[in-house]
Design a protein around this motif. Structure first.
Motif, PDB file in Angstrom:
ATOM      1  N   UNK A 471     -49.783  44.906  16.282  1.00  0.00           N
ATOM      2  CA  UNK A 471     -48.733  45.690  15.616  1.00  0.00           C
ATOM      3  C   UNK A 471     -48.314  45.010  14.318  1.00  0.00           C
ATOM      4  N   UNK A 472     -48.150  43.689  14.347  1.00  0.00           N
ATOM      5  CA  UNK A 472     -47.763  42.949  13.136  1.00  0.00           C
ATOM      6  C   UNK A 472     -48.821  43.072  12.051  1.00  0.00           C
ATOM      7  N   UNK A 473     -50.089  43.135  12.438  1.00  0.00           N
ATOM      8  CA  UNK A 473     -51.152  43.279  11.450  1.00  0.00           C
ATOM      9  C   UNK A 473     -51.008  44.543  10.626  1.00  0.00           C
ATOM     10  N   UNK A 474     -50.444  45.579  11.218  1.00  0.00           N
ATOM     11  CA  UNK A 474     -50.263  46.853  10.517  1.00  0.00           C
ATOM     12  C   UNK A 474     -48.879  46.991   9.885  1.00  0.00           C
ATOM     13  N   UNK A 475     -47.851  46.428  10.515  1.00  0.00           N
ATOM     14  CA  UNK A 475     -46.478  46.740  10.106  1.00  0.00           C
ATOM     15  C   UNK A 475     -45.696  45.589   9.488  1.00  0.00           C
TER      16      UNK A 475
END
Length: 498
Positions: A471-475
């Motif tokens: 999720x952190x990779x995208x957001x």
């Protein structure tokens, strides 16, 4: 006119004023003033680490017949731990609202006092219900600290140092964990202290440390950012000007070795007619920044489950599977605590250079994959007490950095008026999911004596940590070296186009 004496706040139209206080704070060089703030505020995580670790390590002693408490080890690490975390969640939400309303400084004094009362009363417990109640009160104080302290630190630190400082501060939790682990060894030695006294003295020493922190914290100032947003611009100006004057007097900071500070870049205009009540704050978090809300929630849930999969059942795993005596588990915990402490300290600077997205993703995914590997080795019977501890050191070196970055993230990606409330909200929701459910689930899994149950506990924590990293990779927000007002403008900022 020098920077130190130049006025920074000026009136605009009847309801607006413009200030460069944030820019002046962000361009300050590192100084003894910043160190004093770190010592006064950052040391609270040592207390939290001490609390959680001590309880885990004394669980075996508390369950013994001569401990002075009629309680089982599973009750200490299960319901006892869950009540502590529940108190922290409630305290975070309640005190965060007060922090945004009445200021950082007032509340970080109040919350520390609540912690001191809860810990002192825990040491005096003579019934199981008293132990549970006072652990809940201790959690109230610690939860309130999370919101007040993270808000104040991020608002006082220069932008280019904010990432590494915030991670280092949150990482000091593990200095307390190491101290608590080592402290439990002599305190649980019945050759030195009776079985019903040693564990009480362990909690009492937490009170002593808290009182020292309380004395130091009296000298920490209010956040100038909070002051100017609450109509106290002149007070914010005086505070920042005083710091600038001290820095100019202490040394040379400007180009060519001149004693002038660099010119601040940027101003913010606030409209006093705008409201930033609870409704406005809630809309900002949920409606205006939905992607950031998903990010914050994911990070907190992932790290809470991973840590509960390991730390709350750590002593039980060593005792159950490797026959480590209850009085010696502290040595093993001290080793993994050092790994946890080194992670944020050594990797923290990369959050300001390589950036938030790269580092948050890599630490979350990396720690999850490492825990999957540890679960496989454990399940296959390839580990002993020492090698399992070594594997956990690797996992937690990365995981502690990721967990610390969760607090950094939610404290810098939401508007100033919602900062403490946002920290508390995501801490409470994420920790309620992982920190309350986690101990209740994992204490049964790790105490069952079945290898498969413990492997399952590891895999649950690892899977959620990897998912949060994805999720952190995208957001994730590229917040490195940017002012807080640039990342998320204040809710009461004036619309310049209007």
């Amino acid at each position: 006119m020098s920077d130190a004496s130049r006025p920074s706040t000026r009136a605009g139209k009847s309801t607006t004023f413009t200030t460069d206080v944030p820019a002046r704070l962000d361009r300050l060089p590192w100084s003894t003033w910043h160190w004093r703030i770190l010592i006064g505020l950052g040391t609270v995580w040592i207390l939290d680490g001490l609390e959680v670790t001590v309880v885990g390590n004394v669980a075996g002693r508390l369950s013994e017949p001569d401990s002075g408490l009629d309680i089982t080890a599973a009750q200490v690490t299960g319901p006892g731990a869950a009540l502590y975390v529940a108190g922290a969640c409630i305290g975070a939400l309640f005190f965060a609202w007060l922090t945004d309303r009445f200021g950082r400084r007032k509340l970080f004094m109040v919350t520390l006092a609540v912690y001191l009362a809860g810990t002192a009363l825990t040491a005096l417990s003579v019934e199981a219900w008293m132990f549970f109640l006072f652990r809940f009160v201790t959690g109230l104080g610690i939860g309130g600290e999370y919101a007040a302290i993270n808000s104040a630190i991020d608002e006082l630190m220069p932008a280019r140092y904010r990432g590494r400082v915030d991670l280092a501060v949150n990482g000091t939790y593990w200095a307390g964990a190491a101290g608590g682990a080592l402290l439990s060894v002599p305190m649980l030695n019945t050759g030195l202290f009776p079985a019903d006294i040693g564990w009480r003295l362990t909690f009492a020493l937490g009170v002593v440390l808290g009182l020292v922190i309380l004395l130091v914290r009296r000298h920490v100032p209010e956040s100038p950012r909070w002051l100017y947003l609450h109509g106290r611009g002149e007070e914010a100006e005086r505070l920042v000007a005083g710091v600038e004057e001290k820095l100019v007097a202490e040394g040379t900071h400007g180009p060519g070795g001149r004693p002038e500070l660099p010119e601040p870049e940027g101003e913010v205009t606030i409209d006093r007619s705008k409201s930033a009540g609870l409704g406005t704050i809630a809309r900002a978090v949920v409606r205006d920044y939905p992607r950031r809300s998903v990010l914050g929630l994911s990070l907190f849930i992932g790290q809470a489950f991973l840590y509960n999969a390991i730390t709350f059942g750590f002593a039980s795993i060593l005792e159950t599977f490797y026959d480590v005596p209850s009085g010696r588990t502290g040595y093993y915990f001290a080793v993994i605590a050092v790994g946890n402490l080194l992670g944020p300290l050594l990797l923290g600077p990369l959050f300001d250079s390589l950036g938030r997205r790269v580092m948050i993703t890599s630490t979350y995914v990396g720690s999850g994959l490492a825990l999957f590997g540890t679960a496989w080795l454990f399940g296959a019977g390839h580990l002993n007490a020492s090698t399992l501890t070594a594997c956990w050191c690797v996992v937690l070196f990365l995981a502690s950095t990721g967990a610390s970055s969760a607090y950094l993230t939610v404290s810098e990606i939401f508007p100033m008026e919602a900062r403490a409330s946002a920290i508390a909200l995501f801490y409470a929701v994420g920790t309620a999911a992982g920190g309350i459910a986690g101990p209740l689930v994992f204490s049964d899994l790790t105490k069952s004596g079945d290898v498969g149950d413990t492997v399952l506990a590891f895999c649950i924590g690892a899977g959620l940590m990897v998912a949060a990293g994805v999720v952190a990779g995208f957001l994730a927000v590229n917040a490195e070296r940017r002012s807080l007002e640039d990342i998320a403008p204040p809710l009461t900022s004036a619309d310049e186009r209007g």
